[in-house]
Design an enzyme around this catalytic site. Structure first.
Site, PDB file in Angstrom:
ATOM      1  N   GLU A  47       0.858  -1.201   0.000  1.00 38.80           N
ATOM      2  CA  GLU A  47       0.000   0.000   0.000  1.00 38.80           C
ATOM      3  C   GLU A  47       0.893   1.250   0.000  1.00 38.80           C
ATOM      4  O   GLU A  47       1.929   1.276   0.667  1.00 38.80           O
ATOM      5  CB  GLU A  47      -0.828  -0.024   1.295  1.00 38.80           C
ATOM      6  CG  GLU A  47      -1.654   1.211   1.561  1.00 38.80           C
ATOM      7  CD  GLU A  47      -2.280   1.222   2.975  1.00 38.80           C
ATOM      8  OE1 GLU A  47      -1.625   0.759   3.930  1.00 38.80           O
ATOM      9  OE2 GLU A  47      -3.423   1.695   3.096  1.00 38.80           O
ATOM     10  N   ASN A 107      -7.054   6.032  -1.963  1.00 29.07           N
ATOM     11  CA  ASN A 107      -5.938   5.143  -1.659  1.00 29.07           C
ATOM     12  C   ASN A 107      -6.093   3.969  -2.627  1.00 29.07           C
ATOM     13  O   ASN A 107      -7.000   3.149  -2.479  1.00 29.07           O
ATOM     14  CB  ASN A 107      -6.054   4.705  -0.191  1.00 29.07           C
ATOM     15  CG  ASN A 107      -4.852   3.923   0.277  1.00 29.07           C
ATOM     16  OD1 ASN A 107      -4.100   3.388  -0.524  1.00 29.07           O
ATOM     17  ND2 ASN A 107      -4.680   3.838   1.585  1.00 29.07           N
ATOM     18  N   LYS A 124      -9.298   1.733  -2.174  1.00 27.25           N
ATOM     19  CA  LYS A 124      -9.528   1.179  -0.826  1.00 27.25           C
ATOM     20  C   LYS A 124     -10.911   1.548  -0.289  1.00 27.25           C
ATOM     21  O   LYS A 124     -11.262   2.731  -0.207  1.00 27.25           O
ATOM     22  CB  LYS A 124      -8.440   1.698   0.114  1.00 27.25           C
ATOM     23  CG  LYS A 124      -8.446   1.113   1.511  1.00 27.25           C
ATOM     24  CD  LYS A 124      -7.214   1.604   2.280  1.00 27.25           C
ATOM     25  CE  LYS A 124      -7.109   1.041   3.670  1.00 27.25           C
ATOM     26  NZ  LYS A 124      -5.875   1.502   4.349  1.00 27.25           N
ATOM     27  N   GLU A 143      -6.446   8.590   7.536  1.00 19.09           N
ATOM     28  CA  GLU A 143      -6.911   8.174   6.196  1.00 19.09           C
ATOM     29  C   GLU A 143      -8.269   8.765   5.863  1.00 19.09           C
ATOM     30  O   GLU A 143      -8.555   9.080   4.713  1.00 19.09           O
ATOM     31  CB  GLU A 143      -6.949   6.646   6.099  1.00 19.09           C
ATOM     32  CG  GLU A 143      -5.566   6.039   5.964  1.00 19.09           C
ATOM     33  CD  GLU A 143      -5.626   4.610   5.508  1.00 19.09           C
ATOM     34  OE1 GLU A 143      -6.126   4.339   4.409  1.00 19.09           O
ATOM     35  OE2 GLU A 143      -5.165   3.743   6.281  1.00 19.09           O
ATOM     36  N   CYS A 169      -4.691  -3.076   2.715  1.00 22.55           N
ATOM     37  CA  CYS A 169      -4.464  -2.988   4.160  1.00 22.55           C
ATOM     38  C   CYS A 169      -5.682  -3.324   5.014  1.00 22.55           C
ATOM     39  O   CYS A 169      -6.018  -4.473   5.185  1.00 22.55           O
ATOM     40  CB  CYS A 169      -3.885  -1.625   4.524  1.00 22.55           C
ATOM     41  SG  CYS A 169      -3.172  -1.665   6.178  1.00 22.55           S
ATOM     42  N   ASN A 194       0.275  -1.059   5.463  1.00 26.50           N
ATOM     43  CA  ASN A 194       1.152  -0.277   6.363  1.00 26.50           C
ATOM     44  C   ASN A 194       0.476  -0.361   7.715  1.00 26.50           C
ATOM     45  O   ASN A 194      -0.513   0.334   7.966  1.00 26.50           O
ATOM     46  CB  ASN A 194       1.172   1.201   5.979  1.00 26.50           C
ATOM     47  CG  ASN A 194       1.959   1.514   4.719  1.00 26.50           C
ATOM     48  OD1 ASN A 194       3.060   2.045   4.775  1.00 26.50           O
ATOM     49  ND2 ASN A 194       1.377   1.214   3.575  1.00 26.50           N
TER      50      ASN A 194
HETATM   51  N1  CDV Z   1      -3.124   1.292   6.579  1.00 24.58           N
HETATM   52  C1  CDV Z   1      -4.064   0.657   7.293  1.00 24.58           C
HETATM   53  O1  CDV Z   1      -5.176   0.447   6.831  1.00 24.58           O
HETATM   54  N2  CDV Z   1      -3.721   0.293   8.562  1.00 24.58           N
HETATM   55  C2  CDV Z   1      -4.627  -0.313   9.480  1.00 24.58           C
HETATM   56  C3  CDV Z   1      -4.288   0.049  10.890  1.00 24.58           C
HETATM   57  C4  CDV Z   1      -4.511   1.492  11.153  1.00 24.58           C
HETATM   58  C5  CDV Z   1      -5.097  -0.753  11.883  1.00 24.58           C
HETATM   59  C6  CDV Z   1      -4.652  -1.829   9.344  1.00 24.58           C
HETATM   60  O2  CDV Z   1      -5.747  -2.405   9.329  1.00 24.58           O
HETATM   61  O3  CDV Z   1      -3.594  -2.453   9.311  1.00 24.58           O
END
Ligand code: CDV
Length: 312
Positions: A47, A107, A124, A143, A169, A194
């Site tokens: 990501e 994203n 996303k 975000e 993510c 991330n």
């Molecule tokens: N970049 C993300 O989406 N990170 C989230 C954190 C903030 C919990 C994740 O689900 O990994």
């Protein structure tokens, strides 16, 4: 004859705020060349692969965050990545912050074929965090300030001889993500993440807890939809903030076939047999035979928890 797709999960170590796009693209190209040498046909990066994880930084004026966004893909600084993919005959997927000509921000991840053409785009859907500066948190996760929720759903594409979908993510923690793709017969889900080690709140969650939930989410999504899942981290300490690694590939039986144990740039390469997805799709998770959609209405009717439906 197995239907093999040799995939390289290309974990990136930290990208500091001061590191510019050409430096990051050079790291990505080095990984791509190494992946090719190891027999990979498809490389998957994390990501927001081109920059630091900027949603941890609060900009009162959102326009100040625009330096982290790409207005064109490929643009002048990312073109070398596409040129190298074409030269090597390597398909790829990576995430970036997208700023559309209409000024919308997403994203985003893309699927790029071996000729360097973008054949798929995903934005996303599940955006974690908050939209305003929160002084009670040890660190920010903004975000919801910088991105709109994705507007493209969870499509699956015919790609590299299989059926491939993307997630980003936080999406990996939601069963709906995988199931919507499972209902399109997905054979490989690729996703980047991330994930900070600390959750920003005072409630203690150890690194072990967080790694456990990472594996649990990915393995469950793989097993319950009988699909490969390739989950790729950006890891290490970015400007003082730790992101965990744990890049892994899960097979359609839910078992992990490989996992990285460091937080630097590195590759996890695996020859995935797409036909191995058939067994689960034809037995335990034969959706057409066993799903009872008449009982699943709440899933699309309610976002949050409502009144219980049980009657005495
Ligand atoms: N970049 C993300 O989406 N990170 C989230 C954190 C903030 C919990 C994740 O689900 O990994």
């Amino acid at each position: 004859m197995p239907r093999l797709l040799t995939v390289a999960a290309a974990q990136l170590g930290p990208i500091q705020k001061a590191e510019d796009r050409p430096a990051v693209v050079a790291r990505m190209i080095a990984l791509m060349r190494a992946a090719k040498a190891r027999g990979a046909d498809f490389i998957v990066y994390p990501e927001l692969a081109l920059t630091t994880f900027f949603p941890r930084w609060y900009y009162e004026d959102r326009a100040e965050a625009e330096r982290w966004f790409e207005r064109r893909m490929p643009g002048p600084q990312t073109q070398p990545l596409f040129d190298t993919a074409r030269e090597l005959g390597m398909a790829m997927s990576f995430g970036y912050a997208e700023l559309t000509p209409e000024g919308r921000r997403f994203n985003t991840s893309i699927l790029v074929d071996r000729s360097g053409a973008i054949v798929g785009k995903y934005r996303k859907v599940h955006l974690p965090g908050h939209a305003e500066h929160d002084p009670t948190r040890a660190h920010q996760h903004l975000e919801k300030r910088y991105f709109e929720p994705g507007d493209l759903g969870f499509p699956v594409w015919e790609f590299e001889g299989g059926l491939v979908g993307m997630a980003i993510c936080n999406d990996r923690r939601w069963p709906e993500t995988y199931r919507v793709m499972g209902l399109q017969g997905v054979e490989m889900v690729v996703l980047g993440y991330n994930t900070p080690t600390a959750n920003g709140h005072s409630r203690a969650e150890t690194l072990e807890d967080r790694m456990f939930h990472n594996r649990l989410s990915v393995q469950a999504g793989a097993y319950q939809n009988s699909t490969w899942v390739v989950a790729v981290a950006k890891a290490g300490i970015e400007d003082g903030h730790h992101l965990f690694g744990g890049t892994l590939i899960a097979g359609p039986d839910g078992k992990i076939v490989g996992e990285l144990d460091h937080e630097e740039d590195g590759l996890l390469v695996h020859a995935c047999d797409l036909d191995a997805t058939r067994f689960g799709k034809e037995t335990m998770f034969n959706f057409a035979a066993h799903r009872r959609v008449e009982h699943y209405g709440l899933i699309t009717q309610r976002a949050g928890v409502g009144a219980p439906l049980g009657r005495r």
